[in-house]
Design a protein around this motif. Structure first.
Motif, PDB file in Angstrom:
ATOM      1  N   GLY A 289       0.797  -1.220   0.000  1.00 55.57           N
ATOM      2  CA  GLY A 289       0.000   0.000   0.000  1.00 55.57           C
ATOM      3  C   GLY A 289       0.831   1.272   0.000  1.00 55.57           C
ATOM      4  O   GLY A 289       0.280   2.378  -0.116  1.00 55.57           O
TER       5      GLY A 289
ATOM      6  N   GLY B  40       2.659   2.376  -2.275  1.00 58.58           N
ATOM      7  CA  GLY B  40       2.605   3.016  -3.592  1.00 58.58           C
ATOM      8  C   GLY B  40       3.758   2.605  -4.492  1.00 58.58           C
ATOM      9  O   GLY B  40       3.998   3.227  -5.529  1.00 58.58           O
ATOM     10  N   LYS B  41       4.466   1.530  -4.131  1.00 57.20           N
ATOM     11  CA  LYS B  41       5.642   1.113  -4.923  1.00 57.20           C
ATOM     12  C   LYS B  41       5.273   0.867  -6.388  1.00 57.20           C
ATOM     13  O   LYS B  41       5.958   1.341  -7.289  1.00 57.20           O
ATOM     14  N   SER B  42       4.195   0.093  -6.594  1.00 54.90           N
ATOM     15  CA  SER B  42       3.833  -0.265  -7.967  1.00 54.90           C
ATOM     16  C   SER B  42       3.361   0.961  -8.748  1.00 54.90           C
ATOM     17  O   SER B  42       3.823   1.202  -9.874  1.00 54.90           O
ATOM     18  N   SER B  43       2.460   1.752  -8.166  1.00 50.59           N
ATOM     19  CA  SER B  43       1.904   2.858  -8.950  1.00 50.59           C
ATOM     20  C   SER B  43       2.868   4.035  -9.068  1.00 50.59           C
ATOM     21  O   SER B  43       2.989   4.637 -10.146  1.00 50.59           O
TER      22      SER B  43
ATOM     23  N   ARG C 188      -5.497   2.268   1.774  1.00 53.08           N
ATOM     24  CA  ARG C 188      -5.232   1.804   0.401  1.00 53.08           C
ATOM     25  C   ARG C 188      -5.403   0.308   0.239  1.00 53.08           C
ATOM     26  O   ARG C 188      -6.005  -0.131  -0.737  1.00 53.08           O
TER      27      ARG C 188
ATOM     28  N   ARG D 127      -4.152  -9.472  -1.432  1.00 49.65           N
ATOM     29  CA  ARG D 127      -2.877  -9.700  -0.741  1.00 49.65           C
ATOM     30  C   ARG D 127      -3.015 -10.834   0.279  1.00 49.65           C
ATOM     31  O   ARG D 127      -3.670 -10.667   1.319  1.00 49.65           O
TER      32      ARG D 127
ATOM     33  N   VAL E  70      -0.877  12.298  -0.793  1.00 51.62           N
ATOM     34  CA  VAL E  70      -0.916  13.282  -1.879  1.00 51.62           C
ATOM     35  C   VAL E  70      -0.934  12.504  -3.187  1.00 51.62           C
ATOM     36  O   VAL E  70      -0.721  11.297  -3.188  1.00 51.62           O
TER      37      VAL E  70
ATOM     38  N   LYS F 264      -0.225  10.630  -6.668  1.00 49.18           N
ATOM     39  CA  LYS F 264       0.913   9.760  -7.009  1.00 49.18           C
ATOM     40  C   LYS F 264       1.992  10.522  -7.781  1.00 49.18           C
ATOM     41  O   LYS F 264       3.179  10.261  -7.609  1.00 49.18           O
TER      42      LYS F 264
END
Ligand SMILES: Nc1ncnc2c1ncn2[C@@H]1O[C@H](COP(=O)(O)OP(=O)(O)O)[C@@H](O)[C@H]1O
Ligand SMILES: O=C(O)C1=C[C@@H](OP(=O)(O)O)[C@@H](O)[C@H](O)C1
Ligand SMILES: [Mg+2]
Length: 196
Positions: free
Chosen positions: A32, A34-37, A131, A138, A173, A175
């Motif tokens: 959650g 935000g690593k991927s997005s 998130r 998961r 905030v 991405k």
């Protein structure tokens, strides 16, 4: 955007790209964060390839992460993850977003340390929970009290994520703003290493 603002945005990308050179940029942190997005946006800003290690694992195994955990268990998943990440980091520059447990595994952490610059996207529990609660993909959060599980993972893992080369606070905030913060951290790290 005014011409002046465009110039600032361009120079942020260019400076970050120059700071990275031929190294890989590897995003680590809890589910959650935000690593991927965010990783995908960072790669597009730097105009270099993006790879999400979970998607790569799913591609090579032709199974979803949930299926892999169910069929083989976490230990086998970690062994596969270590092999995939080692291979992904053999050439660069790339942005590689890892799954949350990758950096916790000793083998994978060594591959990451050797394979490029690691960035910990660090977030507090409420941001993460907001998130991850939206999707139930998961496997580690399929527990009676998933928020408590997430908190337990935070306590166990944060001292290890702290070994990443850089830390960026993952706030609530957009991405795109988070991606800019990663680029800025990259530039700052380069300045510091040039000064020493
Ligand atoms: N800065 C952000 N603001 C709002 N939503 C975000 C932000 N970063 C990630 N998200 C959302 O949170 C969820 C988890 O993000 P993801 O990139 O999959 O995290 P990770 O790969 O670290 O588990 C996704 O639905 C994503 O769209
Ligand atoms: O924290 C973990 O151990 C995991 C995080 C997941 O990735 P994200 O962090 O991208 O959700 C995925 O690799 C798997 O479910 C295990
Ligand atoms: Mg991810």
């Amino acid at each position: 955007m005014s011409e002046q603002l465009l110039t600032v945005a361009d120079s942020l990308k260019d400076r970050a790209r120059a700071a990275l050179g031929s190294r890989n940029l590897i995003l680590v942190g809890l589910m959650g964060a935000g690593k991927s997005s965010v990783g995908r946006i960072v790669a597009s800003q730097l105009a270099i390839p993006f790879i999400d290690s979970d998607l790569e694992i799913e591609r090579v195994s032709r199974m979803t992460i949930a299926e892999l955990f169910a069929a083989y268990g976490e230990q086998e998943f970690r062994a596969l993850e270590a092999r995939v990440i080692k291979r992904l980091l053999k050439s660069g520059p790339r942005v590689v977003s890892t799954g949350g447990g990758a950096f916790i595994d000793d083998r994978t952490r060594k591959h990451i340390k050797k394979g490029g610059l690691s960035v910990w996207l660090k977030a507090d529990l409420d941001v993460l929970w907001d998130r991850v609660a939206k999707r139930d993909t998961r496997p580690l959060l399929k527990t009676e009290n998933p928020k408590q599980t997430l908190e337990g993972l935070m306590n166990a893992r944060y001292p290890i994520y702290a070994q990443a080369d850089l830390t960026v606070l993952s706030r609530d905030v957009r991405k795109e703003i988070m991606a800019d913060e990663v680029l800025k951290a990259l530039i700052e790290a380069q300045k510091e290493s040039a000064a020493t």
